[in-house]
Design a protein around this motif. Structure first.
Motif, PDB file in Angstrom:
ATOM      1  N   ARG A  17     -34.485   9.210 -48.646  1.00 38.69           N
ATOM      2  CA  ARG A  17     -36.040   9.011 -48.705  1.00 38.69           C
ATOM      3  C   ARG A  17     -36.489   8.188 -49.841  1.00 38.69           C
ATOM      4  N   VAL A  18     -35.637   8.345 -51.006  1.00 36.11           N
ATOM      5  CA  VAL A  18     -36.012   7.481 -52.285  1.00 36.11           C
ATOM      6  C   VAL A  18     -35.464   6.165 -52.004  1.00 36.11           C
ATOM      7  N   ILE A  19     -34.402   6.166 -51.424  1.00 35.27           N
ATOM      8  CA  ILE A  19     -34.319   4.562 -51.010  1.00 35.27           C
ATOM      9  C   ILE A  19     -35.262   3.882 -50.165  1.00 35.27           C
ATOM     10  N   GLN A  20     -35.732   4.679 -49.244  1.00 30.79           N
ATOM     11  CA  GLN A  20     -36.691   4.239 -48.356  1.00 30.79           C
ATOM     12  C   GLN A  20     -37.985   3.838 -49.230  1.00 30.79           C
ATOM     13  N   ASP A  21     -38.340   4.684 -50.094  1.00 33.16           N
ATOM     14  CA  ASP A  21     -39.501   4.298 -50.988  1.00 33.16           C
ATOM     15  C   ASP A  21     -39.368   3.257 -51.701  1.00 33.16           C
ATOM     16  N   LEU A  22     -38.102   3.088 -52.168  1.00 30.16           N
ATOM     17  CA  LEU A  22     -37.805   1.832 -52.871  1.00 30.16           C
ATOM     18  C   LEU A  22     -37.931   0.334 -52.244  1.00 30.16           C
ATOM     19  N   VAL A  26     -40.524  -2.164 -53.243  1.00 28.02           N
ATOM     20  CA  VAL A  26     -40.334  -3.615 -53.311  1.00 28.02           C
ATOM     21  C   VAL A  26     -40.322  -4.599 -52.452  1.00 28.02           C
ATOM     22  N   GLY A  27     -39.710  -4.219 -51.325  1.00 24.82           N
ATOM     23  CA  GLY A  27     -39.732  -5.299 -49.899  1.00 24.82           C
ATOM     24  C   GLY A  27     -41.060  -5.338 -49.508  1.00 24.82           C
ATOM     25  N   ASP A  28     -41.831  -4.288 -49.216  1.00 21.64           N
ATOM     26  CA  ASP A  28     -43.169  -4.514 -48.609  1.00 21.64           C
ATOM     27  C   ASP A  28     -44.256  -4.779 -49.723  1.00 21.64           C
ATOM     28  N   LYS A  29     -44.159  -4.245 -50.600  1.00 24.16           N
ATOM     29  CA  LYS A  29     -45.396  -4.346 -51.595  1.00 24.16           C
ATOM     30  C   LYS A  29     -44.819  -5.361 -53.012  1.00 24.16           C
ATOM     31  N   GLU A  30     -43.791  -5.537 -52.883  1.00 30.40           N
ATOM     32  CA  GLU A  30     -43.244  -6.630 -53.892  1.00 30.40           C
ATOM     33  C   GLU A  30     -43.312  -6.275 -55.482  1.00 30.40           C
ATOM     34  N   TYR A  31     -43.278  -5.233 -55.683  1.00 30.62           N
ATOM     35  CA  TYR A  31     -43.166  -4.785 -56.945  1.00 30.62           C
ATOM     36  C   TYR A  31     -41.790  -5.119 -57.574  1.00 30.62           C
ATOM     37  N   THR A  32     -41.551  -5.289 -58.717  1.00 33.13           N
ATOM     38  CA  THR A  32     -40.257  -5.754 -59.266  1.00 33.13           C
ATOM     39  C   THR A  32     -39.893  -4.965 -60.362  1.00 33.13           C
ATOM     40  N   ARG A  33     -40.738  -4.169 -60.948  1.00 32.63           N
ATOM     41  CA  ARG A  33     -40.374  -3.014 -61.787  1.00 32.63           C
ATOM     42  C   ARG A  33     -40.985  -1.425 -61.357  1.00 32.63           C
ATOM     43  N   ILE A  34     -39.850  -0.626 -61.528  1.00 34.49           N
ATOM     44  CA  ILE A  34     -40.180   0.623 -60.860  1.00 34.49           C
ATOM     45  C   ILE A  34     -40.163   1.691 -61.926  1.00 34.49           C
ATOM     46  N   GLU A  60     -27.363  -4.771 -53.321  1.00 34.60           N
ATOM     47  CA  GLU A  60     -26.470  -6.029 -52.819  1.00 34.60           C
ATOM     48  C   GLU A  60     -26.471  -6.184 -51.142  1.00 34.60           C
ATOM     49  N   GLU A  61     -27.100  -5.161 -50.327  1.00 31.38           N
ATOM     50  CA  GLU A  61     -27.413  -5.594 -49.013  1.00 31.38           C
ATOM     51  C   GLU A  61     -28.498  -6.149 -48.703  1.00 31.38           C
ATOM     52  N   THR A  62     -29.496  -5.929 -49.500  1.00 32.84           N
ATOM     53  CA  THR A  62     -31.258  -6.500 -49.201  1.00 32.84           C
ATOM     54  C   THR A  62     -31.361  -7.656 -50.156  1.00 32.84           C
ATOM     55  N   SER A  63     -30.648  -7.819 -51.217  1.00 38.67           N
ATOM     56  CA  SER A  63     -31.253  -8.869 -51.928  1.00 38.67           C
ATOM     57  C   SER A  63     -32.485  -8.730 -52.707  1.00 38.67           C
ATOM     58  N   LEU A  64     -32.792  -7.329 -52.674  1.00 37.69           N
ATOM     59  CA  LEU A  64     -34.322  -7.023 -53.550  1.00 37.69           C
ATOM     60  C   LEU A  64     -33.833  -7.157 -54.887  1.00 37.69           C
ATOM     61  N   ASP A  65     -34.816  -7.571 -55.614  1.00 40.54           N
ATOM     62  CA  ASP A  65     -34.610  -7.872 -57.006  1.00 40.54           C
ATOM     63  C   ASP A  65     -35.562  -7.053 -57.670  1.00 40.54           C
ATOM     64  N   PHE A  66     -34.994  -5.862 -58.357  1.00 38.80           N
ATOM     65  CA  PHE A  66     -35.977  -5.118 -59.081  1.00 38.80           C
ATOM     66  C   PHE A  66     -35.253  -4.291 -60.294  1.00 38.80           C
ATOM     67  N   THR A  67     -35.924  -4.018 -61.235  1.00 43.68           N
ATOM     68  CA  THR A  67     -35.415  -3.111 -62.165  1.00 43.68           C
ATOM     69  C   THR A  67     -36.174  -1.954 -62.370  1.00 43.68           C
ATOM     70  N   TRP A  68     -35.788  -0.612 -62.796  1.00 48.76           N
ATOM     71  CA  TRP A  68     -36.301   0.555 -62.856  1.00 48.76           C
ATOM     72  C   TRP A  68     -36.031   1.264 -64.249  1.00 48.76           C
ATOM     73  N   ASP A  69     -36.944   2.349 -64.483  1.00 54.15           N
ATOM     74  CA  ASP A  69     -36.693   2.827 -65.846  1.00 54.15           C
ATOM     75  C   ASP A  69     -36.893   4.435 -65.578  1.00 54.15           C
TER      76      ASP A  69
END
Length: 200
Positions: A17-22, A26-34, A60-69
């Motif tokens: 579920r956490v992965i789906q939220d990310l 990131v993928g749908d709403k295009e946030y780059t910092r979480i 690695e699998e989606t090439s989604l580029d984001f960082t998190w804290d």
């Protein structure tokens, strides 16, 4: 004694579920910092390692580029494998809820039963390990605690100086977030203050 969620039950979303939220953020709403707003991110080392591995695979699998804290406790960051896994998964910063840098105030806050060992852990193990990684080290401190005096302030400044020297030696920095001590309704401090007539 000061925390609004001190005695509440801990619930965690499943890793899937956490992965789906990310993916949504990131993928749908295009946030780059979480910012992962979990009061105690590394509560379970095993779950943390599994989650970081899942985030790494997703990146690695989606090439989604984001960082998190995230925010967590000092003692949860003592393991180098945790720090390494978080770094690999794209963690850019850790907020450590240190609360105070002197023993007397830590006892007042009921943060930890052995404050001397806690502060040594921060200075000798946790801060150096985070500073050796690419993860930024943030420290939350409470100021204006009841009974705070010049001795407390001087102890805080001495410890901040030592931490600053550790960071400087590694060519980096530690960011300190000073926060005014607040008594939240429902906390042990609030109940004690009410019983002693401190609040109207």
């Amino acid at each position: 004694a000061f925390c609004a969620v001190a005695d509440g039950p801990v619930r965690a979303k499943s890793i899937s579920r956490v992965i789906q939220d990310l993916k949504t953020l990131v993928g749908d709403k295009e946030y780059t910092r979480i910012a992962i707003e979990d009061d105690f991110f590394v509560r379970s080392p095993r779950r943390t390692l599994e989650l970081c591995d899942a985030i790494t695979r997703m990146r690695e699998e989606t090439s989604l580029d984001f960082t998190w804290d995230c925010q967590t406790r000092v003692e949860s960051m003592r393991r180098s494998d945790i720090i390494g896994a978080m770094e690999k998964a794209g963690c850019e910063a850790v907020y450590l809820g240190v609360e105070s840098l002197n023993e007397e105030q830590l006892l007042y806050l009921r943060k930890i039963p052995h404050p001397g060992a806690y502060l040594a852990l921060l200075k000798d193990e946790v801060a150096p390990r985070i500073l050796a990684s690419k993860i930024a080290c943030y420290i939350n401190l409470q100021l204006g605690l009841p009974g705070e005096n010049e001795t407390h302030r001087n102890a805080t400044i001495r410890m901040l100086h030592q931490l600053g020297q550790l960071a400087r030696a590694r060519g980096t920095k530690i960011t300190v977030f000073p926060q005014l001590h607040v008594v939240y309704p429902g906390t042990q401090h609030f109940l004690e203050g009410t019983a002693h007539g401190r609040f109207r």
